[in-house]
Design a protein around this motif. Structure first.
Motif, PDB file in Angstrom:
ATOM      1  N   UNK A 289       0.845  -1.183   0.000  1.00 28.78           N
ATOM      2  CA  UNK A 289       0.000   0.000   0.000  1.00 28.78           C
ATOM      3  C   UNK A 289       0.883   1.236   0.000  1.00 28.78           C
ATOM      4  N   UNK A 290       0.368   2.297  -0.605  1.00 32.26           N
ATOM      5  CA  UNK A 290       1.117   3.537  -0.681  1.00 32.26           C
ATOM      6  C   UNK A 290       0.219   4.655  -1.152  1.00 32.26           C
ATOM      7  N   UNK A 291       0.829   5.716  -1.650  1.00 33.59           N
ATOM      8  CA  UNK A 291       0.072   6.863  -2.146  1.00 33.59           C
ATOM      9  C   UNK A 291       0.475   7.141  -3.588  1.00 33.59           C
ATOM     10  N   UNK A 292      -0.416   7.818  -4.294  1.00 32.64           N
ATOM     11  CA  UNK A 292      -0.132   8.177  -5.687  1.00 32.64           C
ATOM     12  C   UNK A 292      -0.747   9.524  -6.007  1.00 32.64           C
ATOM     13  N   UNK A 293      -0.158  10.187  -6.974  1.00 37.26           N
ATOM     14  CA  UNK A 293      -0.670  11.442  -7.521  1.00 37.26           C
ATOM     15  C   UNK A 293      -0.342  11.422  -9.016  1.00 37.26           C
ATOM     16  N   UNK A 294      -0.913  12.365  -9.748  1.00 36.98           N
ATOM     17  CA  UNK A 294      -0.636  12.424 -11.183  1.00 36.98           C
ATOM     18  C   UNK A 294       0.490  13.407 -11.463  1.00 36.98           C
ATOM     19  N   UNK A 295       1.143  13.214 -12.596  1.00 36.64           N
ATOM     20  CA  UNK A 295       2.099  14.206 -13.081  1.00 36.64           C
ATOM     21  C   UNK A 295       1.927  14.324 -14.581  1.00 36.64           C
ATOM     22  N   UNK A 296       2.131  15.531 -15.065  1.00 35.04           N
ATOM     23  CA  UNK A 296       1.860  15.792 -16.468  1.00 35.04           C
ATOM     24  C   UNK A 296       3.122  15.998 -17.282  1.00 35.04           C
ATOM     25  N   UNK A 297       2.939  16.170 -18.590  1.00 34.80           N
ATOM     26  CA  UNK A 297       4.062  16.369 -19.494  1.00 34.80           C
ATOM     27  C   UNK A 297       4.821  17.657 -19.179  1.00 34.80           C
ATOM     28  N   UNK A 298       6.041  17.760 -19.642  1.00 38.85           N
ATOM     29  CA  UNK A 298       6.718  16.837 -20.551  1.00 38.85           C
ATOM     30  C   UNK A 298       7.202  15.591 -19.803  1.00 38.85           C
ATOM     31  N   UNK A 299       7.026  14.438 -20.424  1.00 36.26           N
ATOM     32  CA  UNK A 299       7.417  13.178 -19.812  1.00 36.26           C
ATOM     33  C   UNK A 299       8.836  12.755 -20.188  1.00 36.26           C
ATOM     34  N   UNK A 300       9.395  13.382 -21.234  1.00 40.77           N
ATOM     35  CA  UNK A 300      10.749  13.011 -21.631  1.00 40.77           C
ATOM     36  C   UNK A 300      11.681  14.200 -21.428  1.00 40.77           C
ATOM     37  N   UNK A 301      12.920  13.942 -21.096  1.00 43.06           N
ATOM     38  CA  UNK A 301      13.568  12.637 -20.998  1.00 43.06           C
ATOM     39  C   UNK A 301      13.212  11.934 -19.683  1.00 43.06           C
ATOM     40  N   UNK A 302      13.308  10.617 -19.683  1.00 44.59           N
ATOM     41  CA  UNK A 302      13.090   9.818 -18.474  1.00 44.59           C
ATOM     42  C   UNK A 302      14.422   9.197 -18.051  1.00 44.59           C
ATOM     43  N   UNK A 303      14.465   8.755 -16.810  1.00 41.08           N
ATOM     44  CA  UNK A 303      15.673   8.101 -16.301  1.00 41.08           C
ATOM     45  C   UNK A 303      15.860   6.722 -16.921  1.00 41.08           C
ATOM     46  N   UNK A 304      14.794   6.124 -17.423  1.00 36.61           N
ATOM     47  CA  UNK A 304      14.895   4.773 -17.994  1.00 36.61           C
ATOM     48  C   UNK A 304      15.184   4.779 -19.486  1.00 36.61           C
ATOM     49  N   UNK A 305      14.478   5.607 -20.237  1.00 35.45           N
ATOM     50  CA  UNK A 305      14.589   5.540 -21.695  1.00 35.45           C
ATOM     51  C   UNK A 305      15.052   6.800 -22.364  1.00 35.45           C
TER      52      UNK A 305
END
Length: 132
Positions: A25-41
């Motif tokens: 269990x945890x918490x979540x919220x939304x986040x919007x663009x810009x989504x790039x660059x990301x740490x993964x891709x």
């Protein structure tokens, strides 16, 4: 016999009020663009799954980058003003939370968040389970 019947009725009423939690269990919220660059891709547009159902994770889930590509099934369980739509969604980890410390377990893309919450700017309590 009547006591057994009463017990079964009370037990069924109690169980109807309790929801079984199978994951974390945890918490979540939304986040919007810009989504790039990301740490993964980085800047790759193809890193995002269909429907833009992706998340950024907090330090604990990030696991020094090993979280990249992990899949989670997320279900909204509660929040202010009853935000949960019901059901669950499957998301992919594409980033780490940029804030330190991260204010939530998961930051969900706007599309992912809208799939489980009625309010776009809410902070919700979630249940999440990693799957392959």
């Amino acid at each position: 016999m009547m006591k057994l019947f009463s017990f079964v009725i009370l037990l069924s009423l109690f169980l109807k009020q309790v929801s079984l939690v199978i994951g974390d269990v945890g918490t979540a919220a939304s986040y919007g663009p810009p989504y790039i660059p990301t740490a993964c891709g980085g800047n790759r547009a193809g890193q995002f799954p269909p429907g833009n159902l992706f998340v950024a994770v907090n330090e604990g889930l990030w696991d020094n980058g090993a979280a990249c590509g992990r899949r989670y099934r997320i279900r909204c369980v509660s929040g202010n003003n009853k935000p949960c739509k019901g059901g669950s969604i499957d998301v992919k980890v594409v980033d780490s939370c940029s804030a330190s410390p991260c204010p939530n377990s998961l930051l969900m893309s706007n599309d992912a968040f809208a799939a489980i919450s009625r309010f776009p700017h809410a902070k919700i309590n979630i249940e999440y389970t990693q799957f392959t």
